[in-house]
Design an enzyme around this catalytic site. Sequence first.
Site, mmCIF file in Angstrom:
data_model
loop_
_atom_site.group_PDB
_atom_site.id
_atom_site.type_symbol
_atom_site.label_atom_id
_atom_site.label_comp_id
_atom_site.label_asym_id
_atom_site.label_seq_id
_atom_site.Cartn_x
_atom_site.Cartn_y
_atom_site.Cartn_z
ATOM 1 N N GLU A 184 -0.455 -9.582 -0.486
ATOM 2 C CA GLU A 184 -2.292 -9.209 -0.601
ATOM 3 C C GLU A 184 -2.425 -9.405 -1.601
ATOM 4 O O GLU A 184 -3.796 -10.398 -2.070
ATOM 5 C CB GLU A 184 -2.872 -9.101 0.328
ATOM 6 C CG GLU A 184 -1.890 -8.236 2.093
ATOM 7 C CD GLU A 184 -2.633 -7.392 3.251
ATOM 8 O OE1 GLU A 184 -1.931 -6.321 2.644
ATOM 9 O OE2 GLU A 184 -2.711 -8.151 3.852
ATOM 10 N N GLU A 189 4.663 -4.752 7.316
ATOM 11 C CA GLU A 189 3.946 -5.042 8.331
ATOM 12 C C GLU A 189 4.237 -4.509 8.992
ATOM 13 O O GLU A 189 4.539 -2.746 9.883
ATOM 14 C CB GLU A 189 2.058 -4.929 7.939
ATOM 15 C CG GLU A 189 1.888 -4.468 6.483
ATOM 16 C CD GLU A 189 1.598 -5.470 5.537
ATOM 17 O OE1 GLU A 189 2.161 -6.582 5.818
ATOM 18 O OE2 GLU A 189 1.078 -5.729 4.715
ATOM 19 N N GLY A 207 0.121 -4.909 1.336
ATOM 20 C CA GLY A 207 -0.383 -4.960 -0.214
ATOM 21 C C GLY A 207 -0.151 -5.744 -0.996
ATOM 22 O O GLY A 207 -1.213 -6.439 -1.813
ATOM 23 N N ALA A 211 0.457 -1.379 -0.215
ATOM 24 C CA ALA A 211 -0.288 0.210 0.234
ATOM 25 C C ALA A 211 0.784 1.410 0.132
ATOM 26 O O ALA A 211 2.059 1.331 0.588
ATOM 27 C CB ALA A 211 -0.756 0.002 1.127
HETATM 28 N N1 CO8 Z 1 4.752 3.158 -0.395
HETATM 29 C C1 CO8 Z 1 5.304 4.658 -0.975
HETATM 30 N N2 CO8 Z 1 5.531 4.374 -1.848
HETATM 31 C C2 CO8 Z 1 6.944 3.189 -2.108
HETATM 32 C C3 CO8 Z 1 6.626 2.171 -1.765
HETATM 33 C C4 CO8 Z 1 5.214 1.893 -0.860
HETATM 34 N N3 CO8 Z 1 5.100 0.988 -0.130
HETATM 35 N N4 CO8 Z 1 7.721 1.330 -1.729
HETATM 36 C C5 CO8 Z 1 8.742 1.973 -2.490
HETATM 37 N N5 CO8 Z 1 8.090 3.131 -2.548
HETATM 38 C C6 CO8 Z 1 8.667 4.408 -3.465
HETATM 39 C C7 CO8 Z 1 10.203 4.970 -2.501
HETATM 40 O O1 CO8 Z 1 9.241 5.809 -1.869
HETATM 41 C C8 CO8 Z 1 10.622 5.097 -3.933
HETATM 42 O O2 CO8 Z 1 10.124 6.670 -3.877
HETATM 43 P P1 CO8 Z 1 11.343 7.903 -4.088
HETATM 44 O O3 CO8 Z 1 11.790 7.899 -5.367
HETATM 45 O O4 CO8 Z 1 10.056 9.342 -4.459
HETATM 46 O O5 CO8 Z 1 12.072 8.397 -2.872
HETATM 47 C C9 CO8 Z 1 10.510 4.484 -4.849
HETATM 48 O O6 CO8 Z 1 9.498 3.653 -4.456
HETATM 49 C C10 CO8 Z 1 11.402 3.713 -4.807
HETATM 50 O O7 CO8 Z 1 11.583 2.711 -4.113
HETATM 51 P P2 CO8 Z 1 13.244 2.401 -3.275
HETATM 52 O O8 CO8 Z 1 14.150 3.775 -3.219
HETATM 53 O O9 CO8 Z 1 13.195 2.384 -1.746
HETATM 54 O O10 CO8 Z 1 13.602 1.472 -3.506
HETATM 55 P P3 CO8 Z 1 14.671 0.421 -2.731
HETATM 56 O O11 CO8 Z 1 15.181 -0.514 -4.074
HETATM 57 O O12 CO8 Z 1 15.827 0.729 -1.996
HETATM 58 O O13 CO8 Z 1 13.874 -0.737 -1.799
HETATM 59 C C11 CO8 Z 1 11.836 -2.106 -1.357
HETATM 60 C C12 CO8 Z 1 12.904 -1.413 -2.049
HETATM 61 C C13 CO8 Z 1 12.444 -2.733 0.025
HETATM 62 C C14 CO8 Z 1 10.606 -2.584 -1.864
HETATM 63 C C15 CO8 Z 1 11.269 -0.586 -0.509
HETATM 64 O O14 CO8 Z 1 11.013 0.741 -1.413
HETATM 65 C C16 CO8 Z 1 10.597 -0.382 0.290
HETATM 66 O O15 CO8 Z 1 10.430 -1.047 1.782
HETATM 67 N N6 CO8 Z 1 9.092 -0.506 0.198
HETATM 68 C C17 CO8 Z 1 8.449 -0.640 1.224
HETATM 69 C C18 CO8 Z 1 7.327 -1.645 1.305
HETATM 70 C C19 CO8 Z 1 6.670 -1.538 2.727
HETATM 71 O O16 CO8 Z 1 6.967 -1.543 4.161
HETATM 72 N N7 CO8 Z 1 5.678 -2.385 2.510
HETATM 73 C C20 CO8 Z 1 3.889 -2.514 2.642
HETATM 74 C C21 CO8 Z 1 3.063 -1.189 2.608
HETATM 75 S S1 CO8 Z 1 2.314 -1.170 3.766
HETATM 76 C C22 CO8 Z 1 0.560 -1.999 2.867
HETATM 77 O O17 CO8 Z 1 1.145 -2.742 2.303
HETATM 78 C C23 CO8 Z 1 0.109 -2.318 4.281
HETATM 79 C C24 CO8 Z 1 -1.518 -3.157 3.265
HETATM 80 C C25 CO8 Z 1 -2.548 -3.312 4.010
HETATM 81 C C26 CO8 Z 1 -3.195 -1.458 4.000
HETATM 82 C C27 CO8 Z 1 -4.210 -1.253 4.482
HETATM 83 C C28 CO8 Z 1 -4.993 0.099 4.963
HETATM 84 C C29 CO8 Z 1 -4.315 0.643 5.907
#
Ligand code: CO8
Length: 255
Positions: A115, A135, A112, A66
Amino acid sequence: MTYQNLLVEIENKIAVVTLNRPQALNALNKDLLTDLSNFLDEAQNNAEIRVVILTGSGEKSFVAGADIKEFSDFNGNQGEELAQKGQETVFNKVENFSKPVIAAVNGFALGGGLELAMSAHFRIASENAKLGLPEVTLGLIPGYGGTQRLPKLIGKGRAAQMIFTAEMISAQRAYEVGLVNEVVPQAELLDRAKAIASKIAGNSSIAISKAIYAMNLSDTDQGFDAEIKSFGELFDQADFKEGVSAFLEKRKPNF
Ligand code: CO8
């Protein structure tokens, strides 16, 4: 069918839907979820679509979760509402979609994103895919069905380890535990998904829709009755006459 955050290609009764927010690794924001929900509604009644393939744009990510930036300042009510609406309008809709939905997991499937892949009827993955529910590192739990679907797919103990540790698993490990059905090189992922979809598209779509319906009730006490009733209903369908005639006439059925 044009959407802001989805690319949709329909060919040979197969819709390939590419989630397209590469700048955020295809993270699910409100607009993307609305697009997905609208696509499913349109695809439901589109006779040109018999199978849906979900994948992510680029070679790095299926969906990285998400969109964290979108809910970073939410309170409890807003969080609950987001999870509720998402589950109703997208995740449950995918799971209960009457046409098969295949997730072609082409990279990160996190939070998500995993999911969403788990809502699909089955998953295949590229060798570089990484899957996880991170999460708890954000002080949350999965909110789009992850605590419910992951234990069913891989068992409670394995699901608990993935959710508590927040660790990603490799595509190979996901295959070993039954989370994905196949692992293929990234360059072959879409072709393989299309080949499977094409096999499905040649079979009776009404029979497949009844199979989805009955299978989705397999964890309830209505499952066996649903199977019996659906089985009976199919005898009154043209596909049954065609399938049996084709068998007796030693030809391929034309559904
Ligand atoms: N949300 C928003 N932006 C994201 C997300 C995300 N989940 N994942 C990556 N991005 C963005 C980064 O912020 C970055 O943007 P910017 O260049 O503007 O800073 C761009 O994508 C590239 O990402 P990275 O530079 O971080 O790329 P890396 O190769 O270094 O890392 C990863 C890749 C490991 C995937 C890393 O991006 C990461 O850890 N992302 C988040 C993963 C995460 O925690 N996902 C779970 C999110 S919570 C969720 O899904 C809850 C679901 C249920 C919700 C229910 C309603 C509330």
